[in-house]
Scaffold this active site. Sequence first.
Site, PDB file in Angstrom:
ATOM      1  N   ASN A  96       0.808  -1.233   0.000  1.00 55.16           N
ATOM      2  CA  ASN A  96       0.000   0.000   0.000  1.00 55.16           C
ATOM      3  C   ASN A  96       0.837   1.276   0.000  1.00 55.16           C
ATOM      4  O   ASN A  96       0.419   2.290  -0.537  1.00 55.16           O
ATOM      5  CB  ASN A  96      -1.038  -0.010   1.136  1.00 55.16           C
ATOM      6  N   CYS A 133      -3.010   1.864   6.595  1.00 55.38           N
ATOM      7  CA  CYS A 133      -3.075   1.301   7.947  1.00 55.38           C
ATOM      8  C   CYS A 133      -3.603   2.312   8.964  1.00 55.38           C
ATOM      9  O   CYS A 133      -4.168   1.926   9.973  1.00 55.38           O
ATOM     10  CB  CYS A 133      -1.719   0.789   8.370  1.00 55.38           C
ATOM     11  N   GLU A 163     -10.096  -4.770   9.763  1.00 58.78           N
ATOM     12  CA  GLU A 163      -9.553  -3.691   8.926  1.00 58.78           C
ATOM     13  C   GLU A 163     -10.309  -3.730   7.603  1.00 58.78           C
ATOM     14  O   GLU A 163     -10.298  -4.750   6.917  1.00 58.78           O
ATOM     15  CB  GLU A 163      -8.087  -4.014   8.624  1.00 58.78           C
ATOM     16  N   GLY A 189       3.174  -4.700   7.651  1.00 53.75           N
ATOM     17  CA  GLY A 189       2.182  -5.533   6.981  1.00 53.75           C
ATOM     18  C   GLY A 189       1.090  -5.906   7.963  1.00 53.75           C
ATOM     19  O   GLY A 189       0.879  -5.215   8.963  1.00 53.75           O
ATOM     20  N   LYS A 214      12.675  -7.428   1.061  1.00 56.57           N
ATOM     21  CA  LYS A 214      11.680  -8.200   0.302  1.00 56.57           C
ATOM     22  C   LYS A 214      10.430  -7.336   0.131  1.00 56.57           C
ATOM     23  O   LYS A 214       9.621  -7.183   1.045  1.00 56.57           O
ATOM     24  CB  LYS A 214      11.320  -9.498   1.027  1.00 56.57           C
ATOM     25  N   PRO A 215      10.252  -6.753  -1.060  1.00 55.96           N
ATOM     26  CA  PRO A 215       9.049  -5.933  -1.295  1.00 55.96           C
ATOM     27  C   PRO A 215       7.828  -6.828  -1.524  1.00 55.96           C
ATOM     28  O   PRO A 215       7.966  -8.012  -1.843  1.00 55.96           O
ATOM     29  CB  PRO A 215       9.376  -5.164  -2.583  1.00 55.96           C
ATOM     30  N   ALA A 216       6.644  -6.234  -1.392  1.00 58.46           N
ATOM     31  CA  ALA A 216       5.408  -6.983  -1.655  1.00 58.46           C
ATOM     32  C   ALA A 216       5.368  -7.421  -3.118  1.00 58.46           C
ATOM     33  O   ALA A 216       5.825  -6.697  -4.011  1.00 58.46           O
ATOM     34  CB  ALA A 216       4.199  -6.104  -1.339  1.00 58.46           C
ATOM     35  N   SER A 217       4.771  -8.584  -3.361  1.00 57.86           N
ATOM     36  CA  SER A 217       4.749  -9.121  -4.725  1.00 57.86           C
ATOM     37  C   SER A 217       3.882  -8.293  -5.668  1.00 57.86           C
ATOM     38  O   SER A 217       4.100  -8.303  -6.876  1.00 57.86           O
ATOM     39  CB  SER A 217       4.250 -10.565  -4.702  1.00 57.86           C
ATOM     40  N   GLU A 219       5.365  -3.004  12.247  1.00 54.39           N
ATOM     41  CA  GLU A 219       4.326  -2.011  11.954  1.00 54.39           C
ATOM     42  C   GLU A 219       3.163  -2.781  11.364  1.00 54.39           C
ATOM     43  O   GLU A 219       3.209  -3.178  10.197  1.00 54.39           O
ATOM     44  CB  GLU A 219       4.849  -0.973  10.947  1.00 54.39           C
TER      45      GLU A 219
END
Length: 483
Positions: free
Chosen positions: A156, A288, A385, A232, A179-182, A254
Site C-alpha cells: 500500500n 493502515c 480492517e 504488513g 523483500k518488497p510486496a509481490s 508495523e
Amino acid sequence: MIDFSYLVRETNLVGGEWISADEGRTIDVLNPATGEVVAKVPDCGAAETRRAIEAAHAAFPTYSALSVAERARLMRKLHELIVEHTDALAAILTTEQGKPFAEAKAEVGSSAAYVLWFAEEIRRAGGSVIPSPWEGRKLMTTRHPVGVVAAITPWNFPSSMLARKLGPALAAGCTAVVKPASATPLSGLVWGVLAEMAGFPKGVVNIVTGSARQIGGELTSNPMVRKITFTGSTEIGRQLLRDSAATVKKVSMELGGNAPFIVFDDADLDRAVEGALIAKFRNAGQTCICSNRIYVQSGIYDRFVERFSERVAALRVAPGMEEGAEQGPLVDAAAVEKVEELIGDAMKKGAQLATGGRRHARGGLFFEPTVLRNASPDMRVTSEEIFGPVAPVYRFDTDDEVIAAANDTIYGLAAYAYTTSLPRAFRLQDRLEYGLFGINEVLIVTPEAPFGGMKQSGLGREGSWQGLDDFLETKYTCVGGLS
Ligand code: NAP
C-alpha cells in the site's frame, strides 16, 4: 506520458549483481487500473535469499566502518536522487499500485524526507559518559549498528515504507536484504537502482522478490540476520515474531490498524468532514492509519452524514494517471470482494447506504466510495480492517461510551478526534490506547515524529530519533585501573 523505464528493473539485486531467479521463474506485475502486465520480476526463494544475506553479511564490516560523515553524504545523495526522479518514481508507483499520481508524488516526497532526516539524525546518535561510582574507572556507552537487517514491506505504501526502514538502517551502518510486496515490487527494486546511483558499496542493499513463505523463512531463520523490520498485517507479523524467536532477532513490527475517527457535537463540522474524507479515502482506504470507524455524536450525526456523503459522492474515481483522479482502483480482485462482503454483512445487520455501495461503473477493480449510516458494533467493519473505500458511521452520546468503543479492538495504531474543547482533547489523549493521535488534524505523519502502534498494531517506532534507535545497539564499556 512520463518515461520511467530507465528506473525499472526486472531482476533482483544480490551482492551488487542484478540476477534472475535460479529456476528462471517470474511473477507478473499488473497495473490494477487496466489489468495489463507491466513487468515480470524474479520469483526467488530460499537459495537466492541466502546468497543475498551472505552478501549483506560480507559487506557489513567495511560499510559499518565508514565514517558517519561519509554515510551521511551517501544518504544525502540518495535523498537528492529521489527528489530529482520524483515524477518517474511516482509514475512507477501509480502504475503498479493504482493510487492517484498526486498521492504517489506525495509518498515519494515522504520517502525523500525520511532519508534526509536519517542522514541528519545519525550525526547526533552519540553515546554517553556515565558518572562512575568507582574510583579509577571510566564508564561509557557507544552506539553500533545492529548488523544485517531484513526488511519486508507491504504494497500500500511500497516506496515510503522502505524509506522508513532502509533510511535508518543505512544511516546506522547496517546492510540490508529487502523483500518488497509481490504486487508492487518495482517500487522496491528501484531503491537498488538509486542506491547504486548514490554510490553505496556493493552488497549494502540487496533486494529479492518472490515467494513470501520461502524468502521470509530464510530471513527469519538465518542467524546472520540480526534484525527483522516488517510492515504488513498483524497475522503475518505474529508469524514473523514466532519464526524470529529461534535466533532471537531484534524486531520492529508495523502492523494493522482499526482507527477510530471521533466527531463531537462541539466540533468544527466542515473541518471534521474534510478530515474524514482524507483520512478515509486516501489510497482508496487502503491505509493502515485510515479511519476504519467514524463515531459521530448524536447532536450532529445527521448533518455530518449528509455533508460527508455529499463530498464522498463527488470524489472522482479514475485511473491514477488520469488528470484529477481522487480515488484509484483497489489493489486486486480479492480486495474488491472483501469490500463487497463487508458492505453486505453491515446491511444485513441494519446499516443503510448513504452513498456508494457497488462496484464502480468503470469496471475492473474500481469501487464506489461508500458511506454506511447506522453502523453498529456487531458488524464486521467494526472489528476488521476494511482496507477499502467504505466509511461506516456510528452514533454515540457520551465521552465514556465513545472512548470505550474506540478502545474495544486488538489494534492501537492511529486515532483521530474533532472537538473544540481543550479539556476533552486532553482527556482523550490520556485515555485512547493509540500510538498516533490527531486532534482536529489527520495529516499527522512526518519524519520528525514517531510512528508506530500500541497493542497488536506493532512493536517499536519508525521516524523520529526512535526510528534510528531501533537499528543501533548500545555497548557499555568500563575502563579500569586509572587511579
Ligand atoms: P501482508 O499480507 O502482511 O504482506 C506484507 C508483506 O509481507 C509482503 O511483502 C508479503 O509478501 C510479506 N509476507 C506475506 N506472507 C509472508 C510470510 N509468511 N513470511 C514473510 N513475509 C510474508 O500485508 P499487505 O496486505 O501487503 O499490507 C496490508 C497490511 O499492512 C494491513 O494490515 C496494513 O494495516 C498493514 N500496514 C501497516 C502499516 C504500519 O505502519 N503499521 C503501514 C502500511 C500497512 P507478498 O506480497 O509476496 O505476499
